[in-house]
Design an enzyme around this catalytic site. Structure first.
Site, PDB file in Angstrom:
ATOM      1  N   CYS A  32       0.874  -1.186   0.000  1.00  0.00           N
ATOM      2  CA  CYS A  32       0.000   0.000   0.000  1.00  0.00           C
ATOM      3  C   CYS A  32       0.906   1.229   0.000  1.00  0.00           C
ATOM      4  O   CYS A  32       1.735   1.380  -0.895  1.00  0.00           O
ATOM      5  CB  CYS A  32      -0.966  -0.030   1.181  1.00  0.00           C
ATOM      6  SG  CYS A  32      -0.189  -0.151   2.809  1.00  0.00           S
ATOM      7  N   ARG A  64      -2.323  -0.886   5.445  1.00  0.00           N
ATOM      8  CA  ARG A  64      -3.536  -1.346   4.769  1.00  0.00           C
ATOM      9  C   ARG A  64      -3.298  -2.688   4.081  1.00  0.00           C
ATOM     10  O   ARG A  64      -4.180  -3.556   4.041  1.00  0.00           O
ATOM     11  CB  ARG A  64      -3.993  -0.309   3.733  1.00  0.00           C
ATOM     12  CG  ARG A  64      -4.680   0.911   4.303  1.00  0.00           C
ATOM     13  CD  ARG A  64      -5.032   1.920   3.206  1.00  0.00           C
ATOM     14  NE  ARG A  64      -3.850   2.563   2.668  1.00  0.00           N
ATOM     15  CZ  ARG A  64      -3.860   3.415   1.637  1.00  0.00           C
ATOM     16  NH1 ARG A  64      -5.005   3.706   1.032  1.00  0.00           N
ATOM     17  NH2 ARG A  64      -2.742   3.985   1.219  1.00  0.00           N
TER      18      ARG A  64
END
Length: 311
Positions: free
Chosen positions: A261, A266
């Site tokens: 990410c 994430r």
């Protein structure tokens, strides 16, 4: 009745009594249901940790007995660009009373975004099947009206030796370059938003960690991390739904996978879905776009043609 029959009954009765007296065993698999946890908050074999994006959320109310892990001080090396050292992590877990027999339950806000990062760090340090995510995290816990507490718990310290770090769970820049060149056979999955992937956005609004270039790793597939959860409950979608979600993007587990990410948090959520739930061979690239996009001589794909002005 024969002596053998009496002995068998006695043994069976003793085993039953012991089973009834023992704490309930945690559910099988990498996910744990809120309803089960609500009945096992006093289980000495269970330790709950909150890892939330908002550093002040824990203090305003948390699952009773939960220990707070601050992701940007407890789970990272605050001097080096790295995850927490094995020694510091051991000390954190020992303070919380974690042993090799403890079921570790992680949860947090924003659909378990940083709780999944925590799970990745726990797994790197060799805790593996001991670690479970509370399915739905804070969102589902609060949605069904389960209790919150403001007390900070205290536990008898344990003695724990971790086996990590497990390098097989972590991708480095050379691994990503080899995948981008088609040399390793790994599939790269960018889990950021479509606008970040295309290069329209350099980073989400308010982000401090930036790259001087926008775009994505050449050849990467784009499956935004949040597509893996039900927006109403925050729970992961079913295994079949997850398989289809990623298979539609060309990720079916037949090849090794690297997820990334912006700074690796994430992507930990997608790592959990692909690795822990679906059982695929997956590495999380925690250097992510902040490292890749800032590296000299590294190729990128930028569909929007954006050029950073350095303002």
């Amino acid at each position: 009745m024969s002596f053998i029959s009496i002995l068998k009954r006695a043994i069976a009765g003793g085993l039953l009594a012991a089973t009834l007296a023992a704490p309930a065993l945690a559910q099988q698999g990498p996910l744990l249901e809120a309803e089960w946890l609500s009945k096992n908050l006093d289980n000495p074999k269970v330790r709950v940790f909150e890892v939330s994006v908002d550093p002040g959320l824990y203090e305003r109310g948390h699952i009773p007995g939960a220990v707070n892990l601050n992701w940007h001080t407890d789970l990272v090396d605050t001097v080096r660009r790295d995850i927490v050292s094995k020694e510091k992590f051991e000390a954190l877990l020992e303070k919380a009373g974690v042993t090799k027999d403890t079921t570790v339950v992680l949860y947090g806000d924003n659909n378990n975004w940083f709780a999944a990062w925590g799970a990745w760090v726990f797994n790197i340090n060799g805790l593996g099947d001991q670690v479970k995510l509370l399915d739905g995290g804070r969102k589902y816990w609060e949605k069904i009206g389960l209790p919150l507490d403001t007390k900070t718990p205290s536990y008898t310290a344990s003695d724990l030796t971790l086996s990590g770090p497990n390098a097989a769970l972590r991708a480095r820049l050379p691994d990503v370059l080899a995948a981008a060149d088609g040399k390793s056979g790994a599939v790269v999955v960018d889990i950021r938003s479509p606008d970040e992937f295309s290069g329209k956005l350099f980073a989400p609004e308010g982000s401090k960690e930036l790259s001087i270039r926008a775009g994505h790793v050449p050849g990467a597939k784009n499956v935004t991390w949040s597509k893996a959860v039900d927006p109403e409950t925050g729970k992961f979608k079913s295994k079949d739904e997850l398989k289809k979600l990623y298979a539609d993007a060309g990720v079916d587990g037949s090849k090794p996978v690297i997820v990334y990410c912006r700074i690796g948090e994430r992507s930990s959520h997608t790592w959990f879905a692909l690795s822990r739930i679906l059982g695929y061979d997956v590495k999380n690239y925690d250097g992510s776009w902040t490292e890749y996009g800032n590296s000299v001589g590294v190729p990128i794909a930028n569909l929007s043609g954006t050029v950073w002005q350095g303002k």
